[in-house]
Design a protein around this motif. Sequence first.
Motif, PDB file in Angstrom:
ATOM      1  N   GLY A 160      -1.922   2.789  -4.074  1.00  0.00           N
ATOM      2  CA  GLY A 160      -1.685   2.531  -2.658  1.00  0.00           C
ATOM      3  C   GLY A 160      -2.001   3.711  -1.757  1.00  0.00           C
ATOM      4  O   GLY A 160      -1.461   4.804  -1.943  1.00  0.00           O
ATOM      5  N   GLN A 161      -2.871   3.489  -0.775  1.00  0.00           N
ATOM      6  CA  GLN A 161      -3.350   4.590   0.062  1.00  0.00           C
ATOM      7  C   GLN A 161      -2.269   5.152   0.984  1.00  0.00           C
ATOM      8  O   GLN A 161      -2.409   6.254   1.517  1.00  0.00           O
ATOM      9  N   THR A 207      -7.418   0.999  -3.712  1.00  0.00           N
ATOM     10  CA  THR A 207      -6.403   1.706  -2.931  1.00  0.00           C
ATOM     11  C   THR A 207      -5.837   0.875  -1.791  1.00  0.00           C
ATOM     12  O   THR A 207      -4.913   1.305  -1.107  1.00  0.00           O
ATOM     13  N   SER A 208      -6.392  -0.323  -1.570  1.00  0.00           N
ATOM     14  CA  SER A 208      -5.900  -1.161  -0.476  1.00  0.00           C
ATOM     15  C   SER A 208      -6.004  -2.623  -0.854  1.00  0.00           C
ATOM     16  O   SER A 208      -6.826  -3.011  -1.706  1.00  0.00           O
ATOM     17  N   GLU A 252       0.806  -1.223   0.000  1.00  0.00           N
ATOM     18  CA  GLU A 252       0.000   0.000   0.000  1.00  0.00           C
ATOM     19  C   GLU A 252       0.839   1.274   0.000  1.00  0.00           C
ATOM     20  O   GLU A 252       0.304   2.376  -0.032  1.00  0.00           O
TER      21      GLU A 252
END
Length: 347
Positions: free
Chosen positions: A55-56, A87-88, A26
């Motif tokens: 990736g957050q 995003t995860s 992430e």
Amino acid sequence: ATPHKGFVVHSRGRGGLDDMVDVLDEKKVLFGLTRIVMGSGTFERLKLFFIHFNGQQAAVVKRGRANARMNDARTLLGTTSGSLTVTSAAECTLQNIMLMLQHCISEDGLQLDAIRAGYQQRLKEWEAQCSKVEPVGTVFERGCKLGAMGMIEAVQHISGPLNWILLHAAADPFKVFNAGLGSAVEMHAKLDPQYVLYGLLRMGFGAGKFKRTKWVFVHFIGDEVPPVKRGRQNALVGKMYARLACQGVSVLKVEATHPDQASLEAILDRVRRAAVIDGDLGDSSQSASAFSVEEFQAWLREEQRNHEEAAPADEGSEELGDLDVEATIRGVREAEGPFNWAFFEPK
């Protein structure tokens, strides 16, 4: 400029979407390609999907630069049936991805449950077809154009084309004794009591989302090496460990004065004990099950299968990600290719 010049292979596999989740970081922005086969017989459909993993936890500036390469990534990976952004790693479940892509696949008249069941059945069929671990030969037996540094990096990488390497006891320059893709069993067979050797071994357990990967630093002290020479070469252990150990992950250390002390069984015993001490698993019974010979063999089958059609590296290349960008893409896009997913990272 050719798009692939700005990308490296981050990871790839054949264990499907569940397998893919394990490699997601992430803190990175990645661009992926996955192949999903739906239906069977005359109703079989092959779909390719573009995945943007944003990736957050990626640094803002780094994320912006990587996302600016989106069009290059799409050009590199080719035409697809659809795309999605996540995003995860938690979002990348089979259920969620199927739901997000439902609008892309409903046109074929297939229900979501049928698609999911068919996809999982296809993965089982691939596993059954490729269940046997075959010897593939060491780098000197089958040829390899990588230099010493390239081989080391290949073992350090979680999906590199080599999973073990032994070096002569010389810090500069590094001289390869042998290396290969047969992990602990193959490495053990190459240990020679006439030498002091330093090695790095990558081994895994299980497949798909249940896979665990471990790295082992091996210091082999051959009992036929003259005492003075043995002492001098053993003194290099610190420098050799610093070069071979992977950054950011725990590396188990194994010292052996006889090949049997570095056999698969001996190393598995060390891995199990370390897992209990480190708290990876609750107790010794759980450790024995998770780090069994059977789980190791399941990983090795997948490991060798993933690299069976990998393209050879150019001579002198030392960057893992440059080895097989185009071959990896072909391996996903082709109906019977060796991979069904891959992620690429902007340089």
